[in-house]
Each structure stands twice: as structure tokens, then as C-alpha cells.
Design a protein around this motif. Structure first.
Motif, PDB file in Angstrom:
ATOM      1  N   LEU A 186      19.946  55.926  84.025  1.00  0.00           N
ATOM      2  CA  LEU A 186      20.271  54.511  84.188  1.00  0.00           C
ATOM      3  C   LEU A 186      21.779  54.285  84.088  1.00  0.00           C
ATOM      4  O   LEU A 186      22.331  53.434  84.771  1.00  0.00           O
ATOM      5  N   HIS A 187      22.417  55.086  83.232  1.00  0.00           N
ATOM      6  CA  HIS A 187      23.859  54.943  83.095  1.00  0.00           C
ATOM      7  C   HIS A 187      24.562  55.366  84.386  1.00  0.00           C
ATOM      8  O   HIS A 187      25.518  54.730  84.814  1.00  0.00           O
ATOM      9  N   ASP A 196      26.135  45.498  91.505  1.00  0.00           N
ATOM     10  CA  ASP A 196      25.280  45.394  92.662  1.00  0.00           C
ATOM     11  C   ASP A 196      23.901  44.909  92.203  1.00  0.00           C
ATOM     12  O   ASP A 196      23.189  45.618  91.524  1.00  0.00           O
ATOM     13  N   THR A 197      23.536  43.701  92.564  1.00  0.00           N
ATOM     14  CA  THR A 197      22.288  43.099  92.080  1.00  0.00           C
ATOM     15  C   THR A 197      21.119  44.079  92.168  1.00  0.00           C
ATOM     16  O   THR A 197      21.057  44.847  93.103  1.00  0.00           O
ATOM     17  N   GLU A 198      20.245  43.990  91.231  1.00  0.00           N
ATOM     18  CA  GLU A 198      19.030  44.809  91.140  1.00  0.00           C
ATOM     19  C   GLU A 198      19.287  46.270  90.793  1.00  0.00           C
ATOM     20  O   GLU A 198      18.589  46.846  89.993  1.00  0.00           O
ATOM     21  N   ARG A 199      20.292  46.882  91.400  1.00  0.00           N
ATOM     22  CA  ARG A 199      20.435  48.319  91.162  1.00  0.00           C
ATOM     23  C   ARG A 199      21.285  48.654  89.942  1.00  0.00           C
ATOM     24  O   ARG A 199      21.167  49.732  89.402  1.00  0.00           O
ATOM     25  N   ILE A 230      15.752  58.414  88.691  1.00  0.00           N
ATOM     26  CA  ILE A 230      15.689  59.317  87.539  1.00  0.00           C
ATOM     27  C   ILE A 230      15.250  60.706  88.014  1.00  0.00           C
ATOM     28  O   ILE A 230      15.862  61.718  87.650  1.00  0.00           O
ATOM     29  N   SER A 231      14.221  60.740  88.857  1.00  0.00           N
ATOM     30  CA  SER A 231      13.725  62.044  89.325  1.00  0.00           C
ATOM     31  C   SER A 231      14.780  62.759  90.148  1.00  0.00           C
ATOM     32  O   SER A 231      14.839  63.983  90.160  1.00  0.00           O
TER      33      SER A 231
END
Ligand code: HEM
Length: 571
Positions: A186-187, A196-199, A230-231
Motif C-alpha cells: 500500500l505504501h 490520484d483518487t482511489e489509487r 499486492i500480488s
């Protein structure tokens, strides 16, 4: 009568819903005359359709006006509303991250409530417990900032001894902010999609509370995107075939493309050279066993050490080095993504010396530096995320960089990523230039030479001779014609000198022949330009064009500002 009234209301509503109706009618009439039959047929068909629609609306109003139907409709509406509310509630409950709710809100809340209720002090009364809490805070913070953050998320250095990775994994868990794999991915998403919205998982545009706490407590809407991300960042098993990986990358890129245009590079921000098999299995292991390590480092170790080494009560061990220390760690870490991304908040004294295109700030306030454990130079960090430091100065408060540097000296880590000072200065200068250009482009620098009309000597003579211009003063300086009438009476050198140069080339007089004018006077003169005297001096004029336009361009390449003294006649 009432029926007619309702029908009329609905009719009016229908008219409102079709705002073009009146216009269309008018248009159709006028176009009938002007543009021939074909179009007029089309228009009249349109009118017919609208009439039918109106009839439909009127008839539906007729049906709905019976009390029974109205009641039915109201009940339906109520049901839909209740259904919507229930759906929202279900969605809200489904999206809560209960593990983080426990670690970030409930445990600290219970600990603080206990302190208030039992009358305990907020700091440990026992000195040994106090020292242990401070030391343990630093150990766990370092495990997180240098391990979770610098090593796993940004690959800022390489580790020689695998044991250090385990230290990061185990003691980093004690901050209660999730597993390495989850947090570091996530970082990375935050760095790649800042603003950037949402991302951007911590998107500051969604408010301070969201970027501080909200993102932890509420699972993101676009879960597939984050799951894939993440994957992709930290694939878990080697059994994944090449095809599967390609598909994953393809899905991720597609999803990124669907979410809108994006200036950021979608290629990996951090090279995954270091993501070897052992790291992979370490991350998988840490994710699997995270709850155990969280409980061990947050509750068990603090309780045991407080009890047996500090000779204090177990409750104090649970409270101070346990939960309250964890709470402080969380606030330190979360503040970097909230406080240090807030623009124009005076208390943080924010600056953006490297890039002001995203929200990251270098917070110069020493209190923010202390609170964030030296991670407050976010503008530097966002430009040079691989750097193991948060600032290129050695003495800037940043315990993480001192720790990593010491480990390098001890031979435990190597290949520290340091941005060359030269690059840091480059970026700093570029940002300064950007700010200067932006300010410059907002000022009135006069009409750019390239946009001035060419005036022949003959036309210039006619302008001067024109009776409507008899009170005006035109002066030619460096082949540019200036109308200096509005400034005439304010001229410190007096009106007569100006009048003497009326209609003439005053270049020499202006540049020292009579008086060597200041740069301020030259700038003022530029605001009075009205045209270029076409006297064959093209080369000199175009040299000035090139020089000036290079100087006064804004980021979009345009030069703004209108000559303040430019007269209507001149225009
Ligand atoms: C046409 C020929 C010009 C002559 C011979 C001339 C002469 C002079 C002289 C003698 C002074 C000094 C006054 C003093 O300190 O007592 C002066 C000052 C000044 N003049 Fe002119 N001037 C000319 C044109 C202009 C024009 C076209 C402008 C501006 C649009 C201008 C703007 C100024 C300004 C702002 C000063 C104050 C000092 C400075 O900033 O340099 N002058 N001028």
C-alpha cells in the motif's frame, strides 16, 4: 379542475425536463426557412416525439393522481429508501477493517480509559519502566521505519545478515499497522499514485482524518486493484506460472488505465532485485504469523520485561511499553501521511523545495520532526523514495538514517541508496525556477514583441501626423514604438525631454546618451509597446524576442499579461 391542475403541473415539469423544447421549436422554425425541408422534417419529428412524451407524462399523472396509486408509490419509495439505507449500512459494516479497529482504536481507547479511571499517570511512575518504554519505542520504531519502510517498501539498502530481516518482521509487527506485505504494497501504491483518487490509499484530498486513520479502518472500494497490486509487488508463491504473472500484470495495468489517465509510470517503482526466495518466504511467514508476533511484541514482551527487569506491575507493562507505546508509534507513523501532506497549514511550516506537483511537504517544525520520528521531510522522500535518508543532510533529525548508517559501518547492511547531492540541488533549482516562472507569468510584462504589429515608417508618420493623436507622445526605442502618453506627466526627467523625442528614435538618449535608465524604467517602458517599426532592423528585434520569451514563459509555455498603459488607439 384539480385534475387539470395536476396535468398542468406535470406538463410544466415535462417542459422543464426538456429544457431545449422551446429552443428547438424556435430553431426548427428558423431553420425551416433557412436550411430547407430535410432538416425541418427532422425538427418536426422531434416535436412530435416530445408531444407524445408530454402526453405520456400527462396520462401517467392522471393515473398517479388517484389516492390509492399515490399511496402505492409512496410505499414503493419508502421501501427503496429503506433498502438503500440497509445496503449502505451493510457495505459500511463489510468494509470495516476489524483488526485495525482493534489495534488502532479499541486497545488505545481502553488503555487511556483505564488510566483516567484508575487515576494512573500518563507516563510510567516507575523510572525503570519509563526507560524501558522509551527504549522499546525506539526499537520498535526503528524496526518499522528502517525495516517495513526503507528496506521492504523502498529497497533502500541490502541486508547481509538474514537475522536482521527477522528483527524487522517481528518487532515491526508491534506497531499494529499490519503485515509487511500488506503495508509495504500500500505504501508503494501511495508513492506511485500520490494524489490520484482511489489509487492513493492515503489520499489527502479525502481529508486529514481519512489519510491519518480512515484508510486503515475502512477497506478500499477498489479491492481487486489493491489485491492485484499486492500480488504483483510481493508475489507469494513460486508456483505461480509466468502466464499467471503476465495475466496479473495485464489486469493491473488495465485497471489502472480504466481508472483514468495517469502521469505516473506504471512500471515498478522499486526494483525487486532483492525480492529473492528467502525474502518471499519471510514475507509469507510474517503475514501468516502476524497476529502471534503482534501479541508477543505488544503484550507479552513488555509485560515480562516490566515485571522481571523493571520490577513493576504487569498492568504497567501492558499499559506503558505495551499499548501506549504502540499508540505513540502509530501516531508517529500515521502523521507522516497526514500532517506532512497537508498544504498551507501554518503550524507545520510546510515547504516544497523539490516538487510542488503533489501534496508531500517538508515540515520544518521541529515538533513535527519529533512526532514523525524524523520522517517529516516528505517532499524529499517523495522525490527520492529509494534514498535511505529523509533528507540529504547528516545532522537533520532522522534516527532511521542514523541507525541504517551505523548498521552499514558495523557491516550488517550494505549498498545504501544515497542520492548524489548534485541531483538534489538540480531538483531544488528546477523547483525554484518553476515557482519563479509561475510568478513571472502572472505579472504584466507588456505585449510580447512577437505579438506586436509591424508598422511601416510611412504609417508611423501618419499616426504621428493624425490630428486625433496630437496630444500623444510616441517614442521609438530599439525599433519598438512606445506610446508613453499615460506616463508623460509622471516622468522624473520631465515632460520636455520626452516631447523632444516624440516620433524619433530615442534609444541612445534613453540608454545613457542623456540618462542611463534603471532596469525598473526599462520594464516600465515595455508595458507601453504598441508596435515594431519596420525599419529593416529585423535581426536585432528577433534576438530580443528570443531572449524575452525564454525569460517570461510560464509552465504552459505562454506569456501572460497585458500592457497596462496600452491605449485603445494603439491597440
Ligand atoms: C525619451 C528620452 C528620455 C529621456 C531623455 C529621459 C531622461 C530622463 C532623465 C534625465 C531622468 C533623470 C531625472 C532625475 O533624476 O532628475 C529620467 C528618469 C527616469 N525616466 Fe526618463 N527619459 C526618457 C524617456 C523615458 C521613458 C520612455 C521612460 C519610461 C517609460 C522613462 C522613465 C524614467 C524613469 C522611471 C526615471 C526615474 C529614474 C529611473 O528609474 O531610471 N524615461 N529620465
Amino acid at each position: 379542475m384539480p385534475m387539470n391542475g395536476t396535468a398542468n403541473t406535470i406538463k410544466n415539469e415535462a417542459d422543464e425536463r426538456m429544457p431545449n423544447h422551446g429552443q428547438d421549436k424556435g430553431q426548427s422554425q428558423s431553420q425551416d426557412q433557412g436550411q430547407g425541408k430535410g432538416q425541418s422534417q427532422g425538427q418536426s419529428q422531434g416535436q412530435k416525439t416530445m408531444k407524445i412524451q408530454r402526453r405520456k407524462v400527462a396520462s401517467s399523472s392522471h393515473q398517479s393522481s388517484s389516492p390509492h396509486n399515490l399511496l402505492n408509490q409512496a410505499q414503493k419509495l419508502k421501501k427503496t429508501r429503506i433498502h438503500e439505507i440497509k445496503k449502505k449500512r451493510r457495505d459500511f459494516v463489510r468494509r470495516i477493517n476489524y483488526v485495525h479497529l482493534l489495534t488502532v482504536v479499541i486497545l488505545p481507547f481502553l488503555a487511556l480509559s483505564y488510566i483516567l479511571y484508575s487515576g494512573e499517570s500518563i507516563l510510567p511512575a516507575n523510572q525503570k519502566t519509563m526507560y524501558f518504554t522509551i527504549i522499546y519505542y525506539n526499537i520498535t520504531m526503528l524496526a518499522f521505519t528502517s525495516g517495513y519502510h526503507k528496506y521492504f517498501a523502498h529497497n533502500s539498502f541490502k541486508v547481509k545478515f538474514g537475522a536482521l530481516k527477522y528483527f524487522f518482521a517481528v518487532f515491526g509487527s508491534s506497531c499494529g499497522l499490519g503485515s509487511i506485505r500488506w503495508w509495504a504494497s500500500l505504501h508503494r501504491a501511495h508513492h506511485r499514485f500520490t494524489e490520484d483518487t482511489e489509487r492513493d490509499p492515503y489520499l489527502i484530498k479525502r481529508g486529514f482524518i481519512f489519510s491519518h486513520y480512515g484508510w486503515l479502518l475502512k477497506k478500499p472500494k477498489v479491492t481487486t486493484f489493491y489485491d492485484n497490486f499486492i500480488s504483483q509487488e510481493f508475489p507469494l508463491s513460486d508456483q505461480r506460472t509466468d502466464e499467471e504473472l503476465k495475466h496479473l500484470e495485464y489486469t493491473l495495468q488495465n485497471e489502472v488505465a480504466e481508472m483514468g489517465n495517469n502521469d505516473h509510470d506504471t512500471s515498478d517503482e522499486v526494483s525487486r532485485e532483492d525480492y529473492d526466495e528467502s525474502t518471499q518466504s519471510l514475507l509469507a511467514w510474517q503475514q501468516r504469523t502476524y497476529p502471534i508476533w503482534f501479541l508477543t511484541t505488544t503484550l507479552l514482551i513488555p509485560i515480562i520485561i516490566t515485571k522481571f527487569l523493571c520490577h513493576d506491575s504487569m498492568v504497567h507493562g501492558l499499559l506503558y511499553p505495551g499499548i501506549l507505546r504502540m499508540f505513540l508509534c502509530q501516531q508517529s507513523l500515521l502523521s507522516t501521511e497526514s500532517i506532512c501532506h497537508l498544504k498551507r497549514i501554518q503550524v507545520t511550516i510546510p515547504t516544497q523545495p523539490f516538487n510542488d506537483k503533489n501534496s508531500s511537504q517538508n515540515c520544518l517544525n521541529p515538533l513535527v520532526a519529533l512526532l514523525t520520528y524524523g520522517q517529516s521531510q516528505q517532499n524529499f522522500h517523495h522525490e527520492f523514495p529509494h534514498d535511505y535518508r529523509c533528507d540529504n543532510g547528516f545532522f537533520t533529525y532522522d534516527p532511521t538514517k542514523w541507525f541504517i548508517w551505523t548498521m552499514e559501518k558495523l557491516g550488517i547492511v550494505h549498498e545504501l541508496c544515497r542520492t548524489p547531492d548534485n541531483l538534489v540541488v538540480h531538483l531544488n533549482l528546477q523547483q525554484q525556477q518553476r515557482v519563479i516562472n509561475r510568478t513571472k507569468s502572472q505579472l504584466n510584462w507588456g505585449t510580447p514583441i512577437s505579438k506586436l504589429p509591424l508598422i511601416s515608417p510611412k504609417d508611423f508618420k501618419n499616426i504621428i501626423a493624425s490630428s486625433s493623436n496630437k496630444d500623444r507622445i510616441y517614442i521609438v526605442i530599439q525599433s519598438i514604438i512606445h506610446d508613453i502618453t499615460p506616463f508623460m506627466d509622471q516622468h522624473p526627467g520631465g515632460v520636455p525631454l520626452l516631447k523632444a523625442s516624440h516620433g524619433k528614435d530615442a534609444t541612445k538618449a534613453f540608454y545613457g546618451g542623456v540618462y542611463g535608465h534603471s532596469t525598473a524604467a526599462i520594464n516600465l517602458l515595455a508595458t507601453m509597446r504598441i508596435g515594431i517599426l519596420n525599419n529593416g532592423n529585423d535581426e536585432e528585434v528577433w534576438k530580443r524576442v528570443v531572449k524575452e520569451e525564454g525569460e517570461v514563459e510560464d509552465e504552459s509555455g505562454s506569456r501572460t499579461g497585458q500592457a497596462q498603459y496600452r491605449t485603445a488607439e494603439a491597440a
